[in-house]
Design a protein around this motif. Sequence first.
Motif, mmCIF file in Angstrom:
data_model
loop_
_atom_site.group_PDB
_atom_site.id
_atom_site.type_symbol
_atom_site.label_atom_id
_atom_site.label_comp_id
_atom_site.label_asym_id
_atom_site.label_seq_id
_atom_site.Cartn_x
_atom_site.Cartn_y
_atom_site.Cartn_z
ATOM 1 N N GLN A 25 37.009 51.443 18.352
ATOM 2 C CA GLN A 25 37.413 51.833 19.872
ATOM 3 C C GLN A 25 36.753 51.068 20.844
ATOM 4 N N ALA A 26 34.769 50.357 20.120
ATOM 5 C CA ALA A 26 34.446 49.517 21.920
ATOM 6 C C ALA A 26 35.132 48.864 21.840
ATOM 7 N N THR A 27 35.158 47.718 20.442
ATOM 8 C CA THR A 27 36.009 46.517 20.704
ATOM 9 C C THR A 27 36.939 46.459 21.884
ATOM 10 N N SER A 28 37.738 47.052 21.340
ATOM 11 C CA SER A 28 38.798 47.523 22.393
ATOM 12 C C SER A 28 38.650 47.844 23.603
ATOM 13 N N ASP A 29 37.517 48.971 23.972
ATOM 14 C CA ASP A 29 37.255 48.909 25.437
ATOM 15 C C ASP A 29 36.677 47.778 26.269
ATOM 16 N N ALA A 30 35.935 46.667 25.010
ATOM 17 C CA ALA A 30 35.031 45.422 25.853
ATOM 18 C C ALA A 30 36.439 44.732 25.931
ATOM 19 N N VAL A 31 37.558 44.472 25.264
ATOM 20 C CA VAL A 31 38.523 43.302 25.309
ATOM 21 C C VAL A 31 38.686 44.439 26.528
ATOM 22 N N ALA A 32 39.261 45.350 26.762
ATOM 23 C CA ALA A 32 40.132 45.637 28.350
ATOM 24 C C ALA A 32 39.240 45.416 29.288
ATOM 25 N N SER A 33 38.143 45.772 29.456
ATOM 26 C CA SER A 33 37.144 45.417 30.474
ATOM 27 C C SER A 33 36.763 44.141 30.452
ATOM 28 N N SER A 34 36.832 43.278 29.708
ATOM 29 C CA SER A 34 36.966 42.277 29.682
ATOM 30 C C SER A 34 38.143 41.097 30.729
ATOM 31 N N LYS A 35 38.987 41.935 30.093
ATOM 32 C CA LYS A 35 40.945 41.910 30.809
ATOM 33 C C LYS A 35 40.879 42.431 32.280
ATOM 34 N N GLU A 36 40.576 43.370 33.075
ATOM 35 C CA GLU A 36 40.281 43.711 33.952
ATOM 36 C C GLU A 36 39.669 42.659 34.660
ATOM 37 N N LYS A 37 38.287 42.562 34.258
ATOM 38 C CA LYS A 37 37.014 41.496 35.268
ATOM 39 C C LYS A 37 38.300 40.500 34.809
ATOM 40 N N PHE A 38 39.041 39.674 34.493
ATOM 41 C CA PHE A 38 38.783 38.036 34.131
ATOM 42 C C PHE A 38 40.269 37.847 34.827
ATOM 43 N N ASP A 39 40.945 39.529 34.983
ATOM 44 C CA ASP A 39 42.049 39.665 36.091
ATOM 45 C C ASP A 39 41.269 39.435 37.733
ATOM 46 N N ARG A 40 40.818 40.353 37.868
ATOM 47 C CA ARG A 40 40.224 40.193 39.070
ATOM 48 C C ARG A 40 39.380 38.789 39.365
ATOM 49 N N ALA A 41 38.842 38.190 38.798
ATOM 50 C CA ALA A 41 38.681 36.867 39.413
ATOM 51 C C ALA A 41 39.500 36.192 39.022
ATOM 52 N N ALA A 42 41.036 36.459 38.006
ATOM 53 C CA ALA A 42 42.084 35.296 38.791
ATOM 54 C C ALA A 42 42.457 35.377 39.949
ATOM 55 N N ASP A 43 43.028 37.555 40.180
ATOM 56 C CA ASP A 43 43.111 37.268 41.311
ATOM 57 C C ASP A 43 41.979 36.623 43.544
ATOM 58 N N ARG A 44 41.110 36.714 42.835
ATOM 59 C CA ARG A 44 40.311 36.348 43.816
ATOM 60 C C ARG A 44 40.150 34.438 43.808
ATOM 61 N N GLU A 46 43.072 33.288 43.058
ATOM 62 C CA GLU A 46 44.322 32.798 43.534
ATOM 63 C C GLU A 46 44.758 33.295 44.673
ATOM 64 N N GLU A 47 44.233 34.038 46.134
ATOM 65 C CA GLU A 47 43.688 34.064 47.072
ATOM 66 C C GLU A 47 43.334 33.510 47.962
ATOM 67 N N ARG A 48 41.657 32.712 47.393
ATOM 68 C CA ARG A 48 41.163 31.553 47.597
ATOM 69 C C ARG A 48 41.949 30.588 48.155
ATOM 70 N N VAL A 49 42.754 30.162 46.739
ATOM 71 C CA VAL A 49 43.344 28.939 46.685
ATOM 72 C C VAL A 49 44.714 28.982 47.804
ATOM 73 N N HIS A 50 45.951 29.586 47.925
ATOM 74 C CA HIS A 50 46.505 30.516 48.898
ATOM 75 C C HIS A 50 45.734 30.908 50.574
ATOM 76 N N HIS A 51 44.494 30.781 50.308
ATOM 77 C CA HIS A 51 43.281 31.089 51.896
ATOM 78 C C HIS A 51 44.253 29.282 52.059
ATOM 79 N N ALA A 52 42.771 28.558 51.552
ATOM 80 C CA ALA A 52 42.313 27.292 51.372
ATOM 81 C C ALA A 52 44.085 26.234 51.750
ATOM 82 N N THR A 53 45.135 26.754 50.710
ATOM 83 C CA THR A 53 46.729 26.609 50.697
ATOM 84 C C THR A 53 47.077 26.474 51.944
ATOM 85 N N ASP A 54 47.121 27.602 52.886
ATOM 86 C CA ASP A 54 47.466 27.919 54.276
ATOM 87 C C ASP A 54 46.860 26.982 55.701
ATOM 88 N N LYS A 55 45.555 26.805 55.195
ATOM 89 C CA LYS A 55 44.963 25.785 55.803
ATOM 90 C C LYS A 55 45.108 24.860 55.997
#
Length: 120
Positions: A25-44, A46-55
């Motif tokens: 359970q702890a491993t699953s929780d850690a993996v899920a938390s890591s996935k969420e953090k990675f997804d948020r970082a990937a979203d940021r 992507e957003e910055r790349v889109h912004h830079a491309t627009d500029k």
Amino acid sequence: MNNEVQTNENNVQGRIDQGAERIKQATSDAVASSKEKFDRAADRVEERVHHATDKAAHAANRASDKVSEATERGREAYDHARERADEWLEEVREYVREKPVQAVAIALGAGWLLGRILRR
């Protein structure tokens, strides 16, 4: 006593199983938390790349507009200079028609002067 050993053995196995479940359970929780953090970082990212491309696209469009403006100004300057040259040439032709002897004398004098200058 055999029952007592059996009970202790069952308790130990139960605790081992519970410990294993907690670890899973702890491993699953850690993996899920890591996935969420990675997804948020990937979203940021992507957003910055889109912004830079627009500029970059905006800057390229502005540069293209400036080039178009400069091209148009250059074309206008060329057209104006050509008109002026045509006007001057027409004036020279008219002068030569009206005063052919003077025109030839001026041409000879200018040729002689140019020859002297270029000889040096």
